[in-house]
Design a protein around this motif. Structure first.
Motif: not given
Lengths: 76, 307
Positions: A41-51, A55-62, B128-132, B209-213
């Motif tokens: 959850e923290e990762m998704v909140r910080k980065s909006h990433q699902l992948g 990597i978080d370097v002093n708050g900078e997100i990669f 953000r939801g699309v994965v390779y 912000e992230i994928l919905k469908g």
């Protein structure tokens, strides 16, 4: 310097990043988002990433492992 | 200084070329942004000859180590070739990191990349939801609803990677039947989490912000349909990385570089190609390595004749 890496056990780019940290003697905190729901959850909140890796370097997100960008952020 | 040879790529073809070029004492530079090629993300490789079983990660490391053990091959890693043009002595290359190199010969071992859907939203929601990379990211989708696009072996494997984690998995196939390994098909069909949708032509992925469908055209009914999803795993094949030389060498309709199977020479004198970027029939690590060795031996002959 605070370095956090969000990983899954099966992610090779995460391993590459961790090898890179080890090689340059960078201390880091690893959060396994496959088993740790709070970290996920923290990762998704910080980065909006699902992948991973994220990597978080002093708050900078990669997102992903870009060796040159990470090296720059770590002043290597 | 003018190099005799530049090798572009760090997969099995690129590394095999580097090792042979070193043994032939060809003044060589190898440029790559990573080692190991597409097998890097494989959990287990069981057909790399001489090794019973090795992870893609360890295979990549072994290849890199073997290359770094060679004397006389300069390596530019974390870099990519951005341009190749013809000049008097051969070719001039420019890289993303701003290097300019002059070379007599070029070996393209750039491999292939994952094919994209090419629909609206795909780029925006990548990561953000699309994965390779299903091996990497499947565990993140624990208890979520996802879709896998593509019913070939890669698609089936992505479904298999997701089975322990996802709540529900739609498998979308554009044609009227799945194409992958029958045994894997049976395993997937038997699992109640999986719903297979055939004749589904993906048109769009959407979200905030992230994928919905995802929206697709259902070829069976002719209707546009929508699925609510947290993840879309794209597994629809590969495309050769030949854009760099599209104006220099002959390329077929699939985007593959046309090569002479005896020598791996391309249509342009001084340029060779090996591995998945070529029009070779089969995509295999061992073949890429072997074809690349052929290319280097032919390049060696070419350079010697020039002298």
């Amino acid at each position: 310097m605070s370095v956090k890496i969000y990983t899954t056990p099966s992610c090779v780019y995460c391993r590459m990043a961790k090898d890179f940290f080890a090689q340059h003697k960078i201390a880091y905190e690893e959060l396994n988002v496959a088993s740790d729901d709070k970290a996920r959850e923290e990762m998704v909140r910080k980065s909006h990433q699902l992948g991973v890796p994220v990597i978080d370097v002093n708050g900078e997100i990669f997102v992903g492992f870009n060796k040159l960008a990470i090296a720059k952020a770590l002043h290597l | 200084m003018v190099y005799d040879l530049v090798i572009v790529g760090g997969g099995p073809a690129g590394v095999a070329a580097g090792v042979y070029a070193a043994r032939k004492k060809i003044r060589t530079v190898l440029i790559t942004d990573s080692f190991g090629g597409q097998s890097l993300v494989s959990a287990d490789v069981q057909n790399w000859i001489g090794v019973k079983s090795i992870s893609g990660f360890d295979l990549a490391k072994a290849l890199e180590d073997h290359l770094r053990a060679q004397e006389g091959v300069e390596i530019l890693d974390s870099d990519r070739v951005s341009k190749i043009e013809k000049i008097g002595v051969g070719f001039r290359l420019a890289t993303d990191q701003g290097k300019i190199l002059e070379v007599k010969t070029v070996l393209l071992a750039t491999g292939s990349s994952r094919k994209k859907l090419g629909v609206p939203g795909e780029k925006e929601f990548e990561g953000r939801g699309v994965v390779y990379c299903s091996t990497c990211d499947a565990p993140i989708f624990k208890n979520m609803t996802v879709a896998v696009v593509g019913g070939g072996n890669a698609g089936l494997e992505a479904v298999n990677d997701l089975l322990p984690y996802a709540k529900k998995i739609y498998l979308l196939q554009r044609s009227g039947a799945l194409k992958g390994d029958p045994e894997m098909q049976d395993k997937i069909k038997a699992n109640s989490k999986v719903e297979i949708i055939l004749n589904a032509d993906t048109k769009e992925v959407f979200g905030d912000e992230i994928l919905k469908g995802l929206r697709y055209l259902d070829g069976t009914s002719g209707q546009k349909k929508e699925l609510d999803l947290s993840g879309v795993f794209v597994e629809i094949g590969i495309v050769p990385n030949s854009a760099l030389v599209k104006d220099l060498v002959s390329i077929n309709q699939k985007g593959e570089i046309v090569t002479d199977p005896k020598t791996q020479a391309t249509s342009e004198k001084g340029i060779w190609a090996a591995g998945d970027v070529t029009d070779g029939l089969y995509r295999q690590n061992n073949i890429s390595a072997g074809d690349s060795v052929k290319a280097v031996l032919n390049i060696y002959d070419f350079l010697n004749k020039k002298k």
